[in-house]
Design an enzyme around this catalytic site. Structure first.
Site, mmCIF file in Angstrom:
data_model
loop_
_atom_site.group_PDB
_atom_site.id
_atom_site.type_symbol
_atom_site.label_atom_id
_atom_site.label_comp_id
_atom_site.label_asym_id
_atom_site.label_seq_id
_atom_site.Cartn_x
_atom_site.Cartn_y
_atom_site.Cartn_z
ATOM 1 N N ASN A 44 -10.122 -0.410 -0.786
ATOM 2 C CA ASN A 44 -8.583 -0.277 -0.665
ATOM 3 C C ASN A 44 -8.160 -0.787 -1.961
ATOM 4 O O ASN A 44 -7.760 -2.092 -2.182
ATOM 5 C CB ASN A 44 -7.960 -0.889 0.621
ATOM 6 C CG ASN A 44 -6.389 -0.980 0.740
ATOM 7 O OD1 ASN A 44 -5.823 -0.533 -0.385
ATOM 8 N ND2 ASN A 44 -6.082 -1.283 1.678
ATOM 9 N N HIS A 94 -3.582 7.150 1.806
ATOM 10 C CA HIS A 94 -3.857 6.010 1.468
ATOM 11 C C HIS A 94 -5.096 5.515 2.156
ATOM 12 O O HIS A 94 -5.331 5.789 3.256
ATOM 13 C CB HIS A 94 -2.921 4.806 1.830
ATOM 14 C CG HIS A 94 -3.324 3.218 1.594
ATOM 15 N ND1 HIS A 94 -3.447 3.012 0.528
ATOM 16 C CD2 HIS A 94 -3.261 2.350 2.550
ATOM 17 C CE1 HIS A 94 -3.956 1.822 0.742
ATOM 18 N NE2 HIS A 94 -3.847 1.369 1.923
ATOM 19 N N CYS A 142 0.755 -1.158 -0.145
ATOM 20 C CA CYS A 142 -0.041 0.084 -0.094
ATOM 21 C C CYS A 142 0.846 1.411 0.072
ATOM 22 O O CYS A 142 0.376 2.294 -0.047
ATOM 23 C CB CYS A 142 -0.973 -0.095 1.206
ATOM 24 S SG CYS A 142 -2.170 -1.442 0.898
HETATM 25 C C1 LIG Z 1 -10.089 -5.563 9.200
HETATM 26 C C2 LIG Z 1 -10.970 -4.515 10.179
HETATM 27 C C3 LIG Z 1 -11.729 -3.436 9.404
HETATM 28 C C4 LIG Z 1 -11.635 -5.436 11.241
HETATM 29 O O1 LIG Z 1 -12.358 -4.320 11.996
HETATM 30 P P1 LIG Z 1 -12.067 -4.691 13.961
HETATM 31 O O2 LIG Z 1 -12.888 -3.411 14.358
HETATM 32 O O3 LIG Z 1 -10.530 -4.585 13.964
HETATM 33 O O4 LIG Z 1 -12.685 -5.802 13.998
HETATM 34 P P2 LIG Z 1 -11.924 -7.347 14.542
HETATM 35 O O5 LIG Z 1 -10.922 -7.771 13.704
HETATM 36 O O6 LIG Z 1 -11.714 -6.872 15.896
HETATM 37 O O7 LIG Z 1 -13.308 -8.188 14.386
HETATM 38 C C5 LIG Z 1 -14.376 -8.068 15.109
HETATM 39 C C6 LIG Z 1 -15.417 -8.991 14.850
HETATM 40 O O8 LIG Z 1 -15.890 -8.790 13.668
HETATM 41 C C7 LIG Z 1 -15.836 -10.021 12.867
HETATM 42 N N1 LIG Z 1 -15.924 -9.573 11.510
HETATM 43 C C8 LIG Z 1 -14.585 -9.421 10.685
HETATM 44 N N2 LIG Z 1 -15.033 -8.964 9.497
HETATM 45 C C9 LIG Z 1 -16.175 -9.071 9.411
HETATM 46 C C10 LIG Z 1 -17.423 -8.853 8.587
HETATM 47 N N3 LIG Z 1 -16.924 -8.425 7.101
HETATM 48 N N4 LIG Z 1 -18.519 -8.472 8.900
HETATM 49 C C11 LIG Z 1 -18.929 -8.861 9.877
HETATM 50 N N5 LIG Z 1 -18.098 -9.149 11.110
HETATM 51 C C12 LIG Z 1 -16.758 -9.322 10.635
HETATM 52 C C13 LIG Z 1 -14.730 -10.762 13.218
HETATM 53 O O9 LIG Z 1 -15.130 -12.148 13.188
HETATM 54 C C14 LIG Z 1 -14.726 -10.532 14.939
HETATM 55 O O10 LIG Z 1 -15.818 -11.375 15.430
HETATM 56 P P3 LIG Z 1 -15.530 -12.013 16.725
HETATM 57 O O11 LIG Z 1 -15.817 -10.878 17.889
HETATM 58 O O12 LIG Z 1 -16.879 -12.792 16.860
HETATM 59 O O13 LIG Z 1 -14.288 -12.681 16.667
HETATM 60 C C15 LIG Z 1 -9.770 -3.544 10.836
HETATM 61 O O14 LIG Z 1 -9.032 -4.399 11.959
HETATM 62 C C16 LIG Z 1 -8.782 -2.764 9.856
HETATM 63 O O15 LIG Z 1 -9.360 -2.155 9.068
HETATM 64 N N6 LIG Z 1 -7.677 -3.299 10.005
HETATM 65 C C17 LIG Z 1 -6.704 -2.462 9.020
HETATM 66 C C18 LIG Z 1 -6.735 -3.412 7.764
HETATM 67 C C19 LIG Z 1 -6.039 -2.626 6.698
HETATM 68 O O16 LIG Z 1 -5.828 -1.259 6.783
HETATM 69 N N7 LIG Z 1 -5.455 -3.328 5.777
HETATM 70 C C20 LIG Z 1 -4.446 -2.832 4.806
HETATM 71 C C21 LIG Z 1 -3.359 -2.122 5.127
HETATM 72 S S1 LIG Z 1 -2.755 -1.091 4.196
#
Ligand SMILES: CC(C)(COP(=O)(O)OP(=O)(O)OC[C@H]1O[C@@H](n2cnc3c(N)ncnc32)[C@H](O)[C@@H]1OP(=O)(O)O)[C@@H](O)C(=O)NCCC(=O)NCCS
Length: 334
Positions: A289, A259, A119
């Site tokens: 993204n 980004h 990214c």
């Molecule tokens: C991926 C992201 C959106 C997840 O959000 P979060 O608030 O951290 O959520 P978590 O990973 O803590 O997951 C919380 C719950 O939601 C669930 N979940 C994950 N994806 C889901 C979806 N698409 N829909 C519904 N629930 C979802 C998980 O399974 C978890 O459930 P659980 O509590 O029963 O285990 C977030 O972590 C994020 O944006 N991270 C950075 C990603 C990124 O920028 N990547 C590219 C870098 S360049």
């Protein structure tokens, strides 16, 4: 303001972007994984993303974006001296996407290569291309950020597949006068973060086998929370370093073109830096993204909305897999 002294600067003189026409909405994901529009919008800000049809690859998106940038500048591809393609989803490991783009556009007398920094690849490619202009080696360098993330996503993994889309953006770099163009940059890598976001299969460590395929090793693997925490901290830190070194106050920044990985990461960065909310470009709701495509796509959105004008002081910022971190300060030149 006091900027680093550079004899010749590089400036962006044209911008072209391209996303494939097919759109996948959050409602489409509700049909294939256990998720909801409400969850996706509240956690990420994403409402829809563009995805390619079968048979369309990164070089196709890159070539179209490049064609648009060249058309805007009114020049022929034959005038371009070098191409840098930022991508983590090349059509194939070799030949490079730069070679494929050169051939698709019928460019002559040009050389080029691909750059892998996930990214952060667009900001890294921008600075790499700029070096050829700043040294006087070249007068016209094409920098392209392009990714077909849909080719490496596991559409049964709800935690990753909803995040990404396909898209490309290209800029032309040329020598600058009168304080315009790229002013300064700050880049950093931290390989300890490699295990938080990676695609383990298909490289020399785990070449493609039936086993790697059955273990889904050719897809994006991510520890979302680890990436989130790192990104929130580092996006702001790298910008603070860049601003301080150039004696620029956050209030002097006309546009932050960050980004687009997660709206919450962007907003946290803007808050921590104390940027004017209206200066922050966010278009993640339309594209998701797109990895190397996000920053030029954000510039295009700002331009279309009349928020990017000649003379604007612009900051680019990114965090990506690696981890890779980058920020650029520039004076918009057209
Ligand atoms: C991926 C992201 C959106 C997840 O959000 P979060 O608030 O951290 O959520 P978590 O990973 O803590 O997951 C919380 C719950 O939601 C669930 N979940 C994950 N994806 C889901 C979806 N698409 N829909 C519904 N629930 C979802 C998980 O399974 C978890 O459930 P659980 O509590 O029963 O285990 C977030 O972590 C994020 O944006 N991270 C950075 C990603 C990124 O920028 N990547 C590219 C870098 S360049």
């Amino acid at each position: 303001m006091q900027f680093l002294d550079m004899t010749v600067r590089a400036k962006i003189t044209a911008l072209g972007t391209y996303v494939p026409p097919r759109v996948m909405t959050n409602a489409d994901f509700e049909k294939i994984v256990e998720t909801s529009d409400e969850w996706i919008v509240s956690r990420t800000g994403i409402r829809e993303r563009h995805v390619v049809d079968k048979g369309v690859a990164t070089s196709d998106l890159a070539a179209e974006a490049a064609k648009r940038a060249l058309a805007e500048r009114g020049i022929d591809g034959k005038e371009v001296e070098a191409i840098v393609v930022a991508t983590v989803t090349p059509d194939m490991l070799f030949p490079s996407t730069a070679c494929l783009v050169q051939n698709k556009l019928g460019m002559k007398n040009v050389w080029g290569f691909d750059l892998s920094a996930a990214c952060s690849a667009f900001v890294y490619a921008l600075q790499t291309g700029a070096q050829f202009v700043q040294t006087g080696a070249h007068k016209k360098v094409l920098v392209i950020g392009a990714d077909v993330m849909s080719s490496i996503l596991d559409y049964t993994d709800r935690a990753t597949c909803i995040l990404f889309g396909d898209g490309a953006g290209a800029v032309l770099l040329e020598p600058a006068q009168d304080g315009e163009g790229l002013i300064d940059f700050e880049h950093e890598i931290d390989g300890a973060g490699g295990c938080s976001l990676y695609m383990p299969g298909g490289g020399s460590l785990h070449p493609a086998t039936h086993d790697t395929l059955s273990q889904k090793m050719h897809y994006v693997h991510q520890d979302g929370q680890a990436v989130f925490k790192f990104a929130v901290r580092k996006m702001a830190e790298i910008c603070e370093t860049l601003l301080a070194r150039n004696n620029v106050k956050a209030s002097d920044i006309d546009r932050l073109s960050p980004h687009q990985a997660n709206q919450r990461i962007i907003k946290a960065t803007a808050d921590r830096l104390g940027l004017k909310p209206e200066s922050v470009i966010i278009n993640i709701e339309r594209y998701g993204n797109t990895t190397a495509g996000t920053i030029p796509l954000a510039m295009e959105t700002a331009r279309q909305e009349g928020h990017l004008k000649k003379g604007d002081l612009v900051m680019l910022a990114s965090v990506g897999a690696g981890f890779t971190v980058g920020a650029t300060l520039l004076r918009w030149a057209f």
